[in-house]
Design a protein around this motif. Structure first.
Motif, PDB file in Angstrom:
ATOM      1  N   LYS A   1     -14.786  -4.876  19.195  1.00  0.00           N
ATOM      2  CA  LYS A   1     -15.174  -4.395  17.818  1.00  0.00           C
ATOM      3  C   LYS A   1     -15.228  -4.924  17.165  1.00  0.00           C
ATOM      4  O   LYS A   1     -16.535  -4.609  16.488  1.00  0.00           O
ATOM      5  N   ILE A   2     -15.121  -6.484  17.079  1.00  0.00           N
ATOM      6  CA  ILE A   2     -15.691  -6.981  16.148  1.00  0.00           C
ATOM      7  C   ILE A   2     -17.162  -7.307  16.514  1.00  0.00           C
ATOM      8  O   ILE A   2     -18.153  -7.729  14.835  1.00  0.00           O
ATOM      9  N   ALA A   3     -17.345  -7.705  17.393  1.00  0.00           N
ATOM     10  CA  ALA A   3     -19.024  -7.568  17.517  1.00  0.00           C
ATOM     11  C   ALA A   3     -20.307  -6.639  17.266  1.00  0.00           C
ATOM     12  O   ALA A   3     -21.514  -6.272  17.031  1.00  0.00           O
ATOM     13  N   LYS A   4     -18.864  -5.745  17.342  1.00  0.00           N
ATOM     14  CA  LYS A   4     -20.262  -4.479  16.941  1.00  0.00           C
ATOM     15  C   LYS A   4     -20.139  -4.434  15.457  1.00  0.00           C
ATOM     16  O   LYS A   4     -20.516  -2.994  14.929  1.00  0.00           O
ATOM     17  N   GLY A   5     -19.031  -5.397  14.475  1.00  0.00           N
ATOM     18  CA  GLY A   5     -19.188  -5.070  13.094  1.00  0.00           C
ATOM     19  C   GLY A   5     -18.352  -3.236  12.943  1.00  0.00           C
ATOM     20  O   GLY A   5     -18.119  -3.362  11.352  1.00  0.00           O
ATOM     21  N   GLU A   6     -17.548  -3.059  13.740  1.00  0.00           N
ATOM     22  CA  GLU A   6     -16.071  -2.070  13.586  1.00  0.00           C
ATOM     23  C   GLU A   6     -14.552  -3.206  13.443  1.00  0.00           C
ATOM     24  O   GLU A   6     -14.219  -1.779  12.543  1.00  0.00           O
ATOM     25  N   LYS A   7     -14.591  -3.850  13.050  1.00  0.00           N
ATOM     26  CA  LYS A   7     -13.848  -5.386  12.999  1.00  0.00           C
ATOM     27  C   LYS A   7     -13.440  -6.277  12.127  1.00  0.00           C
ATOM     28  O   LYS A   7     -14.803  -7.290  12.640  1.00  0.00           O
ATOM     29  N   PRO A   8     -13.380  -6.818  11.100  1.00  0.00           N
ATOM     30  CA  PRO A   8     -13.725  -8.003  10.513  1.00  0.00           C
ATOM     31  C   PRO A   8     -12.682  -8.823  11.376  1.00  0.00           C
ATOM     32  O   PRO A   8     -12.109  -8.734  11.593  1.00  0.00           O
ATOM     33  N   SER A   9     -13.175 -10.487  11.131  1.00  0.00           N
ATOM     34  CA  SER A   9     -12.848 -11.499  11.262  1.00  0.00           C
ATOM     35  C   SER A   9     -12.494 -11.944  10.437  1.00  0.00           C
ATOM     36  O   SER A   9     -13.680 -12.681  10.616  1.00  0.00           O
TER      37      SER A   9
ATOM     38  N   GLN B   1     -21.062 -15.584  13.040  1.00  0.00           N
ATOM     39  CA  GLN B   1     -21.354 -14.936  11.841  1.00  0.00           C
ATOM     40  C   GLN B   1     -20.284 -13.480  11.585  1.00  0.00           C
ATOM     41  O   GLN B   1     -19.159 -13.395  11.026  1.00  0.00           O
ATOM     42  N   ARG B   2     -20.268 -12.962  12.511  1.00  0.00           N
ATOM     43  CA  ARG B   2     -18.846 -11.318  13.216  1.00  0.00           C
ATOM     44  C   ARG B   2     -17.922 -12.425  12.851  1.00  0.00           C
ATOM     45  O   ARG B   2     -16.629 -11.634  12.308  1.00  0.00           O
ATOM     46  N   LEU B   3     -17.196 -14.036  13.541  1.00  0.00           N
ATOM     47  CA  LEU B   3     -15.976 -14.189  13.441  1.00  0.00           C
ATOM     48  C   LEU B   3     -15.821 -15.185  12.502  1.00  0.00           C
ATOM     49  O   LEU B   3     -14.848 -15.356  12.148  1.00  0.00           O
ATOM     50  N   GLY B   4     -16.572 -15.339  10.884  1.00  0.00           N
ATOM     51  CA  GLY B   4     -16.570 -15.840   9.769  1.00  0.00           C
ATOM     52  C   GLY B   4     -16.920 -16.986   9.488  1.00  0.00           C
ATOM     53  O   GLY B   4     -16.812 -17.437   8.552  1.00  0.00           O
ATOM     54  N   GLY B   5     -17.848 -17.649  10.742  1.00  0.00           N
ATOM     55  CA  GLY B   5     -18.172 -18.924  10.390  1.00  0.00           C
ATOM     56  C   GLY B   5     -19.870 -18.561  10.469  1.00  0.00           C
ATOM     57  O   GLY B   5     -20.291 -17.119   9.514  1.00  0.00           O
TER      58      GLY B   5
END
Ligand code: NCD
Length: 305
Positions: free
Chosen positions: A31-39, A67-71
């Motif tokens: 879900k995070i990789a698809k941009g459906e859930k922030p992390s 970047q999807r994981l906030g880094g």
């Protein structure tokens, strides 16, 4: 939860438990990789991306993953704009960049470069391709794609097709796939066989590996056909490349002899070894494979950082 190694240099450096850990982490990131859930799992972490050779998927999927994981990332993909152009050694570049970030992804034309980088670096080094050597993060996403399609990475008949001499993805995948009791068929044009050193190493380990020049004969047996392009840039002689460049082509007619649940994978880029007509068939899984690269690299980064 950690891996048994701080660096990802070759698949051989990972234990089966490491591989399982990476895959079960990857499952959580969809879900995070698809941009459906922030992390914010890797908030504040910086990944260095040093690409001395062209890349689309490997570089962009690592960037997307962190970047999807906030880094965030720093790095270069054109060494001619870095101090390498002034003659700086790879070792000194690594000793410098490690002061700016938390892990380094390195792609370099020289075999063994990632190992050398890991020897001088205090932060994790991820080998994103060292010349005709290895490409372990690609192999992890290849195996993960097999697991997604077959529910397991064991007891399958896996064909590796193409430039097995210079293709680094197939070097890593041969070690990986055969480790999990799969039967391996290595199919290439003459002159581009899997290096003897790898074939012998696998045979000595008691792994099942069959060498062939005849795709038509092998195809009906396969569960997975892993296609690769001819590595044009690694030929020293253009006429040698021209001799082999059209030696295999996957099209729908050829696939008629395949098992109905056979799947075609490809690390990409494709040149013309798979006809576009195959893309919309049930066999084609290479663009889904691209997405798997993001979740697998998220898993790697979260475990290493
Ligand atoms: C591969 C590579 O760079 O080795 N590309 C990739 O990372 N997906 C395959 C290739 O270039 O043929």
């Amino acid at each position: 939860m950690k891996l048994t190694t701080q660096d990802i240099i070759s698949f051989k450096g990972l234990t089966n438990e490491d591989v399982e850990k990476i895959f079960s982490e990857a499952d959580k990131f969809e879900k995070i990789a698809k941009g459906e859930k922030p992390s914010e799992l890797l908030k504040g972490k910086i990944l260095g991306t040093l690409f001395f050779e062209p890349s689309t998927r490997t570089k962009l999927s690592f960037k997307s993953a962190i970047q999807r994981l906030g880094g965030s990332t720093i790095g270069f993909s054109r060494p001619e704009v870095s101090s390498v152009a002034k003659g700086e050694t790879l070792a000194d570049t690594i000793r410098t960049v490690e002061k700016y970030c938390d892990a380094i992804v390195l792609r370099h034309p020289q075999m063994g470069s990632a190992k050398l980088a890991a020897e001088v670096s205090k932060i994790p080094i991820l080998n994103a391709g060292d010349g005709a050597g290895h490409h372990p993060t690609q192999t992890l996403l290849d195996l993960y794609s097999i697991r997604k399609n077959f529910g397991s990475i064991r007891d399958l008949q896996i064909g590796l097709l193409g430039d097995l001499k210079y293709g680094r993805t197939v070097h890593s995948l041969a070690y990986a796939a055969s480790r999990f009791e799969n039967k391996l068929y290595v199919i290439s044009p003459e002159g581009l066989e899997m290096p003897n050193e790898i074939v012998n190493d696998l045979k000595n380990k008691g792994r099942e590996i069959i060498e062939s020049y005849d795709l038509k004969e092998v195809l009906p047996k396969l569960d997975v056909l892993y296609v690769t392009r001819i590595q044009k840039e690694r030929f020293s002689d253009a006429s040698e490349y021209n001799k082999v460049k059209d030696s295999y082509k996957i099209n729908l007619e050829l696939l008629e002899s395949a098992k109905s649940n056979m799947r075609v994978l490809h690390p990409l880029p494709r040149i013309d070894e798979i006809e576009p007509e195959v893309d919309s068939s049930k066999y084609a899984k290479y663009f889904d494979q691209v997405f798997n690269g993001v979740v697998v690299r998220m898993a790697l980064l979260s475990l290493l950082m």
